[in-house]
Design a protein around this motif. Sequence first.
Motif, PDB file in Angstrom:
ATOM      1  N   ASP A 175     -11.741  16.590 -55.081  1.00 38.66           N
ATOM      2  CA  ASP A 175     -11.452  15.415 -55.911  1.00 38.66           C
ATOM      3  C   ASP A 175     -11.790  14.127 -55.167  1.00 38.66           C
ATOM      4  O   ASP A 175     -12.369  13.202 -55.737  1.00 38.66           O
ATOM      5  CB  ASP A 175      -9.962  15.390 -56.288  1.00 38.66           C
ATOM      6  N   MET A 213       0.824  -1.206   0.000  1.00 36.38           N
ATOM      7  CA  MET A 213       0.000   0.000   0.000  1.00 36.38           C
ATOM      8  C   MET A 213       0.864   1.265   0.000  1.00 36.38           C
ATOM      9  O   MET A 213       0.511   2.274  -0.577  1.00 36.38           O
ATOM     10  CB  MET A 213      -0.902  -0.036   1.262  1.00 36.38           C
ATOM     11  N   ALA A 253      -2.628  11.400 -59.749  1.00 33.11           N
ATOM     12  CA  ALA A 253      -2.016  11.986 -58.559  1.00 33.11           C
ATOM     13  C   ALA A 253      -2.600  11.346 -57.302  1.00 33.11           C
ATOM     14  O   ALA A 253      -1.865  11.028 -56.362  1.00 33.11           O
ATOM     15  CB  ALA A 253      -2.266  13.487 -58.549  1.00 33.11           C
ATOM     16  N   ILE A 254      -3.913  11.124 -57.299  1.00 32.93           N
ATOM     17  CA  ILE A 254      -4.555  10.497 -56.136  1.00 32.93           C
ATOM     18  C   ILE A 254      -4.080   9.050 -55.985  1.00 32.93           C
ATOM     19  O   ILE A 254      -3.879   8.575 -54.872  1.00 32.93           O
ATOM     20  CB  ILE A 254      -6.091  10.621 -56.239  1.00 32.93           C
ATOM     21  N   ASP A 255      -3.841   8.365 -57.103  1.00 34.86           N
ATOM     22  CA  ASP A 255      -3.332   6.989 -57.030  1.00 34.86           C
ATOM     23  C   ASP A 255      -1.954   6.941 -56.373  1.00 34.86           C
ATOM     24  O   ASP A 255      -1.543   5.900 -55.868  1.00 34.86           O
ATOM     25  CB  ASP A 255      -3.272   6.364 -58.429  1.00 34.86           C
ATOM     26  N   VAL A 303       2.556   6.122 -47.998  1.00 37.48           N
ATOM     27  CA  VAL A 303       2.265   4.732 -47.627  1.00 37.48           C
ATOM     28  C   VAL A 303       2.731   3.786 -48.729  1.00 37.48           C
ATOM     29  O   VAL A 303       2.836   2.594 -48.537  1.00 37.48           O
ATOM     30  CB  VAL A 303       0.761   4.480 -47.358  1.00 37.48           C
ATOM     31  N   TYR A 328      -0.069  18.655 -63.572  1.00 38.63           N
ATOM     32  CA  TYR A 328      -1.244  18.335 -62.770  1.00 38.63           C
ATOM     33  C   TYR A 328      -2.356  19.355 -63.022  1.00 38.63           C
ATOM     34  O   TYR A 328      -2.160  20.554 -62.822  1.00 38.63           O
ATOM     35  CB  TYR A 328      -0.820  18.333 -61.298  1.00 38.63           C
ATOM     36  N   LYS A 329      -3.474  18.874 -63.493  1.00 40.61           N
ATOM     37  CA  LYS A 329      -4.662  19.716 -63.753  1.00 40.61           C
ATOM     38  C   LYS A 329      -4.288  20.989 -64.503  1.00 40.61           C
ATOM     39  O   LYS A 329      -4.522  22.102 -64.017  1.00 40.61           O
ATOM     40  CB  LYS A 329      -5.353  20.056 -62.431  1.00 40.61           C
ATOM     41  N   GLY A 351      -1.172   9.155 -53.978  1.00 44.30           N
ATOM     42  CA  GLY A 351      -1.337   9.773 -52.660  1.00 44.30           C
ATOM     43  C   GLY A 351      -0.808  11.195 -52.606  1.00 44.30           C
ATOM     44  O   GLY A 351      -0.282  11.637 -51.582  1.00 44.30           O
ATOM     45  N   LEU A 352      -0.954  11.908 -53.709  1.00 42.36           N
ATOM     46  CA  LEU A 352      -0.445  13.292 -53.783  1.00 42.36           C
ATOM     47  C   LEU A 352      -1.264  14.262 -52.921  1.00 42.36           C
ATOM     48  O   LEU A 352      -2.472  14.165 -52.839  1.00 42.36           O
ATOM     49  CB  LEU A 352      -0.467  13.734 -55.252  1.00 42.36           C
ATOM     50  N   TYR A 353      -0.564  15.190 -52.258  1.00 43.38           N
ATOM     51  CA  TYR A 353      -1.218  16.215 -51.446  1.00 43.38           C
ATOM     52  C   TYR A 353      -1.456  17.485 -52.253  1.00 43.38           C
ATOM     53  O   TYR A 353      -2.429  18.185 -52.052  1.00 43.38           O
ATOM     54  CB  TYR A 353      -0.352  16.564 -50.240  1.00 43.38           C
ATOM     55  N   LEU A 375      -8.025  19.151 -53.471  1.00 38.34           N
ATOM     56  CA  LEU A 375      -7.853  17.710 -53.233  1.00 38.34           C
ATOM     57  C   LEU A 375      -9.095  17.121 -52.559  1.00 38.34           C
ATOM     58  O   LEU A 375      -9.554  16.038 -52.935  1.00 38.34           O
ATOM     59  CB  LEU A 375      -6.605  17.474 -52.369  1.00 38.34           C
ATOM     60  N   PHE A 382       2.378   5.518  -6.893  1.00 36.88           N
ATOM     61  CA  PHE A 382       1.984   5.230  -8.283  1.00 36.88           C
ATOM     62  C   PHE A 382       1.651   6.475  -9.124  1.00 36.88           C
ATOM     63  O   PHE A 382       2.179   6.622 -10.222  1.00 36.88           O
ATOM     64  CB  PHE A 382       0.817   4.236  -8.298  1.00 36.88           C
ATOM     65  N   ASN A 396      -7.319  15.253 -64.877  1.00 36.51           N
ATOM     66  CA  ASN A 396      -8.329  15.306 -63.803  1.00 36.51           C
ATOM     67  C   ASN A 396      -7.754  15.030 -62.419  1.00 36.51           C
ATOM     68  O   ASN A 396      -8.491  14.989 -61.430  1.00 36.51           O
ATOM     69  CB  ASN A 396      -9.476  14.328 -64.099  1.00 36.51           C
ATOM     70  N   GLY A 397      -6.445  14.828 -62.342  1.00 43.36           N
ATOM     71  CA  GLY A 397      -5.794  14.629 -61.037  1.00 43.36           C
ATOM     72  C   GLY A 397      -5.975  13.243 -60.444  1.00 43.36           C
ATOM     73  O   GLY A 397      -5.649  13.021 -59.283  1.00 43.36           O
ATOM     74  N   ARG A 398      -6.475  12.296 -61.236  1.00 44.80           N
ATOM     75  CA  ARG A 398      -6.726  10.950 -60.704  1.00 44.80           C
ATOM     76  C   ARG A 398      -5.440  10.140 -60.511  1.00 44.80           C
ATOM     77  O   ARG A 398      -5.316   9.370 -59.564  1.00 44.80           O
ATOM     78  CB  ARG A 398      -7.691  10.167 -61.611  1.00 44.80           C
ATOM     79  N   LYS A 450      -5.147   3.014 -48.618  1.00 41.97           N
ATOM     80  CA  LYS A 450      -4.045   2.466 -49.418  1.00 41.97           C
ATOM     81  C   LYS A 450      -3.211   3.567 -50.059  1.00 41.97           C
ATOM     82  O   LYS A 450      -2.045   3.379 -50.367  1.00 41.97           O
ATOM     83  CB  LYS A 450      -4.596   1.549 -50.513  1.00 41.97           C
ATOM     84  N   ARG A 451      -3.818   4.705 -50.317  1.00 39.30           N
ATOM     85  CA  ARG A 451      -3.123   5.818 -50.969  1.00 39.30           C
ATOM     86  C   ARG A 451      -2.615   6.865 -49.973  1.00 39.30           C
ATOM     87  O   ARG A 451      -1.559   7.429 -50.162  1.00 39.30           O
ATOM     88  CB  ARG A 451      -4.050   6.475 -52.002  1.00 39.30           C
ATOM     89  N   TYR A 452      -3.402   7.131 -48.946  1.00 41.72           N
ATOM     90  CA  TYR A 452      -3.045   8.220 -48.022  1.00 41.72           C
ATOM     91  C   TYR A 452      -2.727   7.754 -46.600  1.00 41.72           C
ATOM     92  O   TYR A 452      -2.428   8.582 -45.744  1.00 41.72           O
ATOM     93  CB  TYR A 452      -4.166   9.264 -47.998  1.00 41.72           C
ATOM     94  N   LEU A 470       1.813   1.922  -3.433  1.00 43.12           N
ATOM     95  CA  LEU A 470       0.664   2.334  -4.254  1.00 43.12           C
ATOM     96  C   LEU A 470       0.497   3.855  -4.246  1.00 43.12           C
ATOM     97  O   LEU A 470       0.072   4.450  -5.235  1.00 43.12           O
ATOM     98  CB  LEU A 470      -0.607   1.660  -3.726  1.00 43.12           C
ATOM     99  N   ARG A 530      -8.907  -0.676  -3.499  1.00 43.70           N
ATOM    100  CA  ARG A 530      -7.860  -0.865  -2.485  1.00 43.70           C
ATOM    101  C   ARG A 530      -7.955   0.223  -1.421  1.00 43.70           C
ATOM    102  O   ARG A 530      -7.812  -0.049  -0.233  1.00 43.70           O
ATOM    103  CB  ARG A 530      -6.468  -0.806  -3.136  1.00 43.70           C
TER     104      ARG A 530
END
Lengths: 170, 126
Positions: B59, A1, A127-129, A35, A97-98, A131-133, B56, A7, A123-125, B83-85, A4, B119
């Motif tokens: 989109d 105790m 870029a999304i594939d 990723v 891009y676009k 993972g573009l910011y 973004l 703790f 169309n920026g697709r 999977k992308r972000y 304790l 306790r």
Amino acid sequence: MKYLKLFPIIFFFILSYFLFWKITNIQNTKELQSVLLNQDLPNLKLEYVTGKFTLNNLLGKKAFIINFFASWCAPCRVEHAVLQKYSKDHIIIGVAYKDDINSVKKFLKDLGNPYDILMLDLNGRAAIDLGLYGVPETYFINNKGKIKYRQVGPLTVKKFQNIIKSLKVN
Amino acid sequence: MNLLKIFMAFIICVYTKNILSDQKNINYEKRFIELSSELRCLVCQNQSLLESDSDLANDLKEIIYEKINEGQSNYQIKNFLVKRYGEFILFKPLFNKSNLLLWAAPLISFILIVFIAMRKINYKEK
């Protein structure tokens, strides 16, 4: 105790140390890691404009750099000089891009063309594939077709050299 | 008379189709709002995709809407974006091995507090 009672104090110190460690290591997490790092470059649906070769000719055979840019993007103009400087030693693929083709052509005419292949992502697709910011963003692909590094934001000479150096070491 | 019956049946069919179609659209809209409010805008990181008006985010919202119309589930759509972000795009972290401590932390804290309280009570009673 008796123990304790200690703790909460011990817990407080452990928590403080953990938060301190997190804050001091925040520099390491500042770079936005993809990723898709160390994974195969996905199949990108891009419109081919000009170039010495196609993306398929390069993929898995030679190391190359993919640079997403746009004629309407101010940091891309700053970065362009860096790409020009290293374009002789590296294969660089430019993806507008676009953007519309006439603006891109004017942009490259004014600032020079560092790209071995020029492509459009209307169309920026694609870029999304990846993972573009946003633009500019640059991906370093090795000769096995794997994404090894992602640079979010404009490249500087120092940054470019560091990336190439670290990739050669790895 | 038969012609009238056929006409009535036709009217009912058209009306039902419209109601079902409206219901389907309402469901799609509900799912779209629900999904885009659970996902983080990667440009304005304190906002959800629903709130953000960045390029973004717009989109990604377009992709979400397309995928809902294609009949994909919420899990499939979230998986496509993760999977992308990465998991960063999700406001609510996934329940997996790497997030186990995060999910278990409230329960562990609760058990710990209850244990200490018990306790303490027992100690006072003695």
